[in-house]
Enzyme design. Structure first.
Site, mmCIF file in Angstrom:
data_model
loop_
_atom_site.group_PDB
_atom_site.id
_atom_site.type_symbol
_atom_site.label_atom_id
_atom_site.label_comp_id
_atom_site.label_asym_id
_atom_site.label_seq_id
_atom_site.Cartn_x
_atom_site.Cartn_y
_atom_site.Cartn_z
ATOM 1 C CB CYS A 383 42.349 34.465 39.204
ATOM 2 S SG CYS A 383 42.742 34.587 40.969
ATOM 3 C CG HIS A 520 40.454 38.924 38.893
ATOM 4 N ND1 HIS A 520 39.496 37.965 38.610
ATOM 5 C CD2 HIS A 520 41.118 38.477 39.990
ATOM 6 C CE1 HIS A 520 39.568 36.995 39.499
ATOM 7 N NE2 HIS A 520 40.549 37.279 40.350
ATOM 8 C CD GLU A 522 37.857 39.450 35.716
ATOM 9 O OE1 GLU A 522 37.558 38.727 36.678
ATOM 10 O OE2 GLU A 522 38.930 39.339 35.083
#
EC number: 6.3.4.2
Length: 558
Positions: A383, A520, A522
């Site tokens: 990001c 993102h 994750e």
């Protein structure tokens, strides 16, 4: 019909209600049950999207674009289901809904009160959230109530849960209470009094816990559990000891070994197959028996509260599991780099710059990115970490020496990163924003599919298409992309409609592993499956480590 388990907390916050709820869900899922989870947050914010990470921790983004509590990240990592917007709601959303109904005249002139209107709305939200996944046919909905018993903010939620338990048929509702049993060093013993008082407070509200989860730094002996049982009016076998462990992925087996899932299944009259926790046993074994070890430098500005990067930390650990590697994380404050330089980045196997907002600490992050690029250290930017990598490359390689983001300098002469004012959301609707827009829910949010350029590192990692979750306002400015590409930068994925850069990388001729993503990743990593990007990142760190070791050995011989 869906049955409900309400998880409450007592004595102090941050005991791990989310982990406890997720672990119970994992066991029940292993028994063949369809499980969903909800988080009920007592704060008045509509969602955590505008809250500081230092106060609230990470904001977890769901597939459908909701900004939610970090506990939903735990839920997704422990069970197979993907959470939705309705799996998390707040006091702010409840009051917003009730006030809207009052303005529309839906209460027919009645005085709108906490009881019954707010509590009834909470129950409606709970029942709606329980139907969000599994085609509305979940066997069990585990509802975590934020805060602690005794907090004034939590009272409407507890009252709603009490009312719901009365309204539902027998054996359709259970209560799990997580409480603290502190060890007093001077006395040399565990103290049960705080737990007794916490249960007493819960009983005053009208709730009798089915199971007590007693949190301590060590296992609670049998006589301690018997004492808690006697004074709390909870059966001894339902007093479960939960102690500190080196990984949260041991908790499902800990609870199962003490029969918690059997207690819940009996209370809810659920017919379920025996639990199979072999996948969790394998994960724990892999974590305890790594074949390699790397150190990753995470350069951010919220590093004093690692909960700010919870999903990212877990994703790195998942990658470690799937590459047989112990992943050590060195948290580096980017403002320290601004003051003291980049010496702290030496001896790292890889560098990662995570997402974030605002100008503070950005020059330190850019310095870390430059260090990684110039010293061939594997780099992953997420990001803001990608945007800053583009700015660094623009300044020091593409001859755009004044390159910046309009987030940090609205009057920048070379805004290589800028606010996009119009885009299509994941449903194909046109969204608009400006510098004057509200901060809440005015970002690109949720999952988006993008084609990946063939022949790139991104294609080797993801294949022909990427589908990841977003949370950002600013984008790489397409005006400057041709100049960046002429200098060597590769845009390896773009949004299909606006053609906004989604992934960037450097060719192997310029750097062995330099990669940035606007999304993102994750948020989609799980301990069971890992994530291809983080596994590739850890593999690159291992390769860099080998090269450094080989170079040192060669120098030693000469």
């Amino acid at each position: 019909m869906t049955k409900y388990v309400f998880v409450t907390g007592g004595v102090v916050s941050s005991l791990g209600k989310g982990i406890a709820a997720a672990s119970l869900a994992a066991i029940l899922e292993s028994r063949g049950l369809k499980v969903t989870l909800l988080k009920l947050d007592p704060y008045i914010n509509v969602d955590p999207g505008t809250m500081s990470p230092l106060q609230h921790g990470e904001v977890f983004v769901t597939e459908d674009g909701a900004e939610t509590d970090l506990d939903l990240g735990h839920y997704e990592r422990f069970v197979s289901a993907k959470m939705r917007k309705s799996n998390n709601f707040t006091t702010g959303q409840i009051y917003e809904s009730v006030i809207s109904k009052e303005r529309r005249g839906e209460y027919l002139g009645k005085t709108v009160q906490v009881i019954p209107h707010i509590t009834s709305e909470i129950q409606a939200f709970v029942e709606r959230g329980a139907k969000a996944i599994h085609d509305g046919k979940a066997d069990v909905a585990i509802c975590e109530i934020g805060g602690t018993v005794g907090d004034i903010e939590s009272l409407p939620f507890l009252e709603a849960a009490r009312q719901m338990s009365l309204r539902l048929p027998a054996h359709d509702c259970a209560f799990v209470h997580l409480t603290l049993v502190p060890y007093i060093n001077s006395a040399g013993e565990l103290k049960t009094k705080p737990t007794q008082h916490s249960v007493q407070k819960l009983r005053e509200i009208g709730i009798m816990p089915t199971v007590l989860l007693c949190r301590a730094d060590r296992p609670i002996p049998e006589d301690g559990r018997a004492k808690i049982s006697l004074f709390s009016n909870v059966r001894e076998e339902a007093v479960i000891s939960v102690w500190d462990v080196d990984t949260i992925y041991k908790i499902p087996e800990m609870l199962h070994a003490q029969g918690m899932d059997d207690l819940i299944c009996r209370e809810l009259d659920l017919k379920a197959q025996p639990a199979d926790l072999s996948v969790w046993a394998k994960l724990v074994y892999e974590m305890a028996n790594p074949q390699h070890e790397v150190t990753i430098g995470m350069v951010g500005k919220y590093v004093e509260l690692t909960e700010s990067y919870k999903s990212l930390i877990e994703a790195l650990r998942h990658a470690g599991i799937h590459t047989h590697t112990r992943v050590n994380i060195n948290y580096i404050d980017s403002e320290d780099i601004e003051k003291e330089g980049v010496d702290c980045l030496q001896n790292l196997d890889a560098i990662l710059v995570p997402g974030g907002f605002g100008k503070r600490g950005t020059e330190g992050k850019i310095a870390a990115i430059r260090y990684a690029r110039e010293n061939n250290v594997p780099y992953l930017g997420i990001c803001l970490g990608m945007q800053l990598a583009v700015i660094e490359f623009a300044r020091h390689v593409a001859n755009l020496t004044k390159a910046n983001s309009t987030e940090f300098d609205p009057q920048s002469d070379q805004p290589v990163v800028a606010l996009i004012t119009e885009w299509l959301d994941r449903e194909g609707r046109v969204e608009k924003r400006s510098n004057d827009s509200d901060l809440g829910s005015t970002m690109r949010l949720g999952s988006q599919r993008c084609p990946v350029k063939a022949g790139t590192l991104a294609h080797r990692i993801y294949g022909a298409e990427v589908n990841e979750r977003h949370r950002h306002r600013y984008e790489v400015n397409n005006t400057y992309v041709p100049q960046l590409e002429r200098s060597g930068l590769i845009i390896s994925a773009r949004t299909p409609n606006e053609e906004l850069p989604e992934m960037m990388e450097l060719p192997s001729s310029m750097h062995p592993w330099f990669f940035g993503v606007q999304f993102h990743p994750e948020f989609t990593s799980t301990p069971r499956d890992g994530h291809p990007l983080f596994s590739a990142f850890i593999s690159a760190a291992l390769e860099h480590q080998k090269k450094l070791l080989k170079s040192k050995l060669h120098k030693g011989k000469t």
